[in-house]
Structure formats: structure tokens, C-alpha cells
Design a protein around this motif. Structure first.
Motif, mmCIF file in Angstrom:
data_model
loop_
_atom_site.group_PDB
_atom_site.id
_atom_site.type_symbol
_atom_site.label_atom_id
_atom_site.label_comp_id
_atom_site.label_asym_id
_atom_site.label_seq_id
_atom_site.Cartn_x
_atom_site.Cartn_y
_atom_site.Cartn_z
ATOM 1 N N GLY A 135 1.051 -1.156 0.073
ATOM 2 C CA GLY A 135 -0.002 0.095 0.067
ATOM 3 C C GLY A 135 0.789 1.172 -0.036
ATOM 4 N N THR A 136 1.943 1.217 0.832
ATOM 5 C CA THR A 136 2.675 2.361 0.702
ATOM 6 C C THR A 136 3.447 2.644 -0.711
ATOM 7 N N SER A 137 4.003 1.660 -1.253
ATOM 8 C CA SER A 137 4.539 1.911 -2.693
ATOM 9 C C SER A 137 3.389 2.151 -3.582
ATOM 10 N N LEU A 138 2.029 1.876 -3.438
ATOM 11 C CA LEU A 138 1.031 2.517 -4.204
ATOM 12 C C LEU A 138 0.975 3.660 -4.141
ATOM 13 N N VAL A 139 0.796 4.266 -2.741
ATOM 14 C CA VAL A 139 0.705 5.899 -2.300
ATOM 15 C C VAL A 139 1.864 6.588 -2.918
ATOM 16 N N ARG A 140 3.168 6.099 -2.620
ATOM 17 C CA ARG A 140 4.155 6.772 -3.371
ATOM 18 C C ARG A 140 4.183 6.951 -4.382
ATOM 19 N N LEU A 141 3.799 6.003 -5.445
ATOM 20 C CA LEU A 141 3.835 6.078 -6.792
ATOM 21 C C LEU A 141 2.555 7.074 -7.329
ATOM 22 N N ALA A 142 1.465 7.307 -6.639
ATOM 23 C CA ALA A 142 0.400 8.008 -6.930
ATOM 24 C C ALA A 142 0.931 9.494 -6.638
ATOM 25 N N ILE A 143 1.783 9.790 -5.623
ATOM 26 C CA ILE A 143 2.031 10.999 -4.902
ATOM 27 C C ILE A 143 3.206 11.711 -5.972
ATOM 28 N N ASN A 144 4.202 10.820 -6.086
ATOM 29 C CA ASN A 144 5.329 11.044 -6.944
ATOM 30 C C ASN A 144 4.995 11.366 -8.355
ATOM 31 N N SER A 145 4.175 10.502 -9.026
ATOM 32 C CA SER A 145 3.745 10.528 -10.223
ATOM 33 C C SER A 145 3.080 11.989 -10.715
ATOM 34 N N THR A 146 2.415 12.586 -9.590
ATOM 35 C CA THR A 146 1.633 13.604 -9.799
ATOM 36 C C THR A 146 2.239 15.008 -9.213
ATOM 37 N N ILE A 147 2.061 14.874 -7.881
ATOM 38 C CA ILE A 147 2.855 16.299 -7.235
ATOM 39 C C ILE A 147 4.261 16.201 -7.573
ATOM 40 N N GLY A 148 4.922 14.879 -7.376
ATOM 41 C CA GLY A 148 6.438 14.871 -7.779
ATOM 42 C C GLY A 148 6.747 14.947 -9.289
ATOM 43 N N ILE A 149 5.847 15.377 -10.050
ATOM 44 C CA ILE A 149 5.994 15.682 -11.703
ATOM 45 C C ILE A 149 6.764 14.461 -12.244
ATOM 46 N N LEU A 150 5.830 13.169 -12.382
ATOM 47 C CA LEU A 150 6.544 11.905 -13.094
ATOM 48 C C LEU A 150 7.726 11.494 -12.116
ATOM 49 N N GLY A 151 7.622 11.633 -10.791
ATOM 50 C CA GLY A 151 8.565 11.136 -10.012
ATOM 51 C C GLY A 151 10.007 11.862 -9.951
ATOM 52 N N PHE A 152 10.034 12.999 -10.672
ATOM 53 C CA PHE A 152 11.544 13.591 -10.605
ATOM 54 C C PHE A 152 11.667 14.356 -9.126
ATOM 55 N N PHE A 153 10.774 14.346 -8.494
ATOM 56 C CA PHE A 153 11.033 15.163 -7.086
ATOM 57 C C PHE A 153 10.251 14.105 -6.258
ATOM 58 N N ASP A 154 10.953 13.566 -5.024
ATOM 59 C CA ASP A 154 10.550 12.570 -4.207
ATOM 60 C C ASP A 154 9.592 13.164 -3.191
ATOM 61 N N VAL A 155 8.468 13.506 -3.398
ATOM 62 C CA VAL A 155 7.519 14.285 -2.417
ATOM 63 C C VAL A 155 7.268 13.377 -1.352
ATOM 64 N N ALA A 156 6.960 12.181 -1.748
ATOM 65 C CA ALA A 156 6.441 11.191 -0.678
ATOM 66 C C ALA A 156 7.441 10.998 0.563
ATOM 67 N N SER A 157 8.894 10.840 0.094
ATOM 68 C CA SER A 157 9.635 10.770 1.042
ATOM 69 C C SER A 157 9.981 12.114 2.080
ATOM 70 N N TYR A 158 9.479 13.121 1.316
ATOM 71 C CA TYR A 158 9.737 14.469 2.128
ATOM 72 C C TYR A 158 8.683 14.410 3.257
ATOM 73 N N ILE A 159 7.587 13.920 2.887
ATOM 74 C CA ILE A 159 6.270 13.950 3.866
ATOM 75 C C ILE A 159 6.296 12.491 4.740
ATOM 76 N N GLY A 160 7.280 11.781 4.678
ATOM 77 C CA GLY A 160 7.725 10.917 5.649
ATOM 78 C C GLY A 160 7.045 9.489 5.247
#
Length: 282
Positions: A135-160
Motif C-alpha cells: 500500500g505504501t508503494s502504491l501511495v508513493r507511486l500516486a504522489i510522486n507521479s503527480t505532485i512529484g512531476i512524474l517522479g522527478f521529485f520524491d515528495v513522498a519521502s519528504y512527507i515521511g
């Protein structure tokens, strides 16, 4: 020991350097790591449960994950091709040039490829019963692919939201599939029968993508990961037998992902000379 990054398969055999350097991330192999697993189609002539319990090393030493180096002769030739030719004259110069890019650019490239890995992390974590990690991997994929602009920014790690990688080779290992023969593959680097099968399965999502895109992904990721290891090049260059060092480190690191050595765990050293250990510690 050495400060190292996690291993990845890299173009032109650069993963062999990464694997060798991974020796610092693991300790001594445990008794459980050396034991036979269940039925294993990777090992020679194991066609039944009865055959799986037999010893098929044929005089070869049994390594971490119960791997065997039956292909040492041809693998050494492939080592020469990968490390002494392809890496020395192509990948190393290119990766040194890549290293001059701003660190922020390099971090974004690494984040992008880590985000692509989440596609496999979701089902692979499920297969080993790590439902929360899936589930964590799925959430990370969704967050980083959108807010993180296709994953170029690791927003998920930034928010813990912690990264929980799981590749198919590790899934097979946790399912008691042993490593089988160790081998070196041209432009691919070190692998085993188990890891090769796992990588093929993990690569399934890319079979639907055109080969130029797949090739570009393979090359760029290889250059990126190779560049992160520039400071560690002397470790392998100065080893007595780079092939053996790479093989053992690769297998130990791989086995530690299947049977992790817990932090603070002390392995049995009864077979070692205490005086020799004291001398080393001193």
C-alpha cells in the motif's frame, strides 16, 4: 567499512562494481543462509522433492543463497569484457562526465527511476505478505507521479512515506528458490539463475513499450548509478581478485535481502580462531 548505495542492474556491467561494493552492507552469512531450501528448479537435475535435498555442487563451493560457481571459466571471460573493456573505455568516461551535472539534476534522475520501480514494488510486496508495504508503494507511486512531476521529485519521502523496495528475485528467494549458478552476462553484469528469472518478470511492464524507450531507460539509469560509485572505484580496482570479490559481495548482498541480518545481531563465530579475530580487532 565503505559507504555504499543500493545495488541495481546497470548497463555495460556496471552493476558488478555496485555489487562488489555492497559487501559493506552485510555481515557474515548465517547458518540459515547456508542451508538448503525447498524444491528448486534453478539447481542442476533437481526434478523432484527428493532430488532437491541432495547435494549437486559437484565439487564447487556453496556460496550465499546456496549458489554455485559452475560457470567460473566463461564468467571470467565475460568479466574481462564487461569491466576491463566496456566499463573502462565506455561507461567509466561517460559516467565521469555525467557526474559534472548539478547534484539536483542527478537526484531528480534517480528519483524518476525509483518511482518507476514502485510499479513492481506494489505486487511484489503483496506476494511476500507485506500488505502495508504494498500500500505504501502504491501511495508513493500516486504522489510522486503527480505532485512529484512524474517522479522527478520524491515528495513522498519528504512527507515521511518510506520507500519499501521489493524485486521479484527477492520474492523468489523468500519462496525458498535458491540462487543456482552465478554468471556474468555481457553488458549486464553479475547475476544468478534466480535473479535472471526475477529480472525478466520485473521487466514485463516494459515489454509493452517501444524498444528505443526501453533501451534509453536502461542506458540512462546505468550511467546514473555508475556515476554514484565513482568515489568507490579504488575498492574494486585494488582488490586481489576483482571477480571473486564481486561474486561473493553480490551473493551476500542478495542473500541479505532474502534473510536480513538484524541490526545488532551477532553471528556464530565458533569456527574462527579467537586469537586471529583479536588481532584483526586490534
Amino acid at each position: 567499512m565503505f559507504n555504499l548505495k543500493r545495488h541495481v542492474k546497470q548497463v555495460f556491467g556496471s552493476s558488478m562494481l555496485c555489487a562488489a561494493l555492497m559487501l559493506s552492507t552485510v555481515g557474515l552469512t548465517t547458518e540459515a543462509q547456508a542451508a538448503h531450501g525447498a524444491y528448486n528448479p534453478m539447481m542442476p537435475r533437481q526434478l523432484s522433492e527428493k532430488a532437491a535435498s541432495a547435494d549437486y555442487t559437484y565439487g564447487y563451493s556453496v556460496l550465499s543463497g546456496h549458489a554455485i560457481d559452475t560457470l567460473e571459466g566463461p564468467s571470467r571471460y565475460m568479466w574481462y569484457l564487461n569491466y576491463d573493456i566496456l566499463d573502462k573505455y565506455i561507461l567509466r568516461p561517460v559516467s565521469h562526465g555525467y557526474a559534472y551535472l548539478p547534484q539536483g539534476v542527478q537526484n531528480s534522475v534517480g528519483n524518476f527511476f525509483n518511482n518507476l520501480d514502485e510499479i513492481n514494488n506494489v505486487p511484489n510486496n503483496l506476494l511476500v505478505g507485506e500488505f502495508a508495504s504494498s500500500g505504501t508503494s502504491l501511495v508513493r507511486l500516486a504522489i510522486n507521479s503527480t505532485i512529484g512531476i512524474l517522479g522527478f521529485f520524491d515528495v513522498a519521502s519528504y512527507i515521511g512515506i518510506k520507500h519499501t523496495p521489493m524485486n521479484m528475485a527477492t520474492v523468489l528467494g523468500k519462496g525458498k528458490v535458491e540462487q543456482g549458478p552465478f554468471m556474468m552476462i555481457p553488458a549486464y553484469g553479475p547475476t544468478t539463475a534466480r535473479d535472471l528469472h526475477g529480472d525478466i518478470i520485473d521487466g514485463l511492464p516494459w515489454y509493452a513499450v517501444s524498444w528505443p524507450i526501453t533501451t534509453a531507460k536502461f542506458v540512462i539509469r546505468g550511467i546514473h548509478n555508475r556515476a554514484q560509485l565513482i568515489d568507490q572505484e579504488p575498492v574494486l580496482d585494488n582488490s586481489i581478485d576483482p571477480y571473486i570479490f564481486t561474486r561473493d559481495a553480490y551473493l551476500m548482498y542478495d542473500e541479505n535481502k532474502v534473510n536480513p541480518i538484524q541490526e545488532g545481531e551477532v553471528t556464530d563465530t565458533d569456527d574462527f580462531d579467537d586469537e586471529l579475530l583479536d588481532e584483526i580487532d586490534g
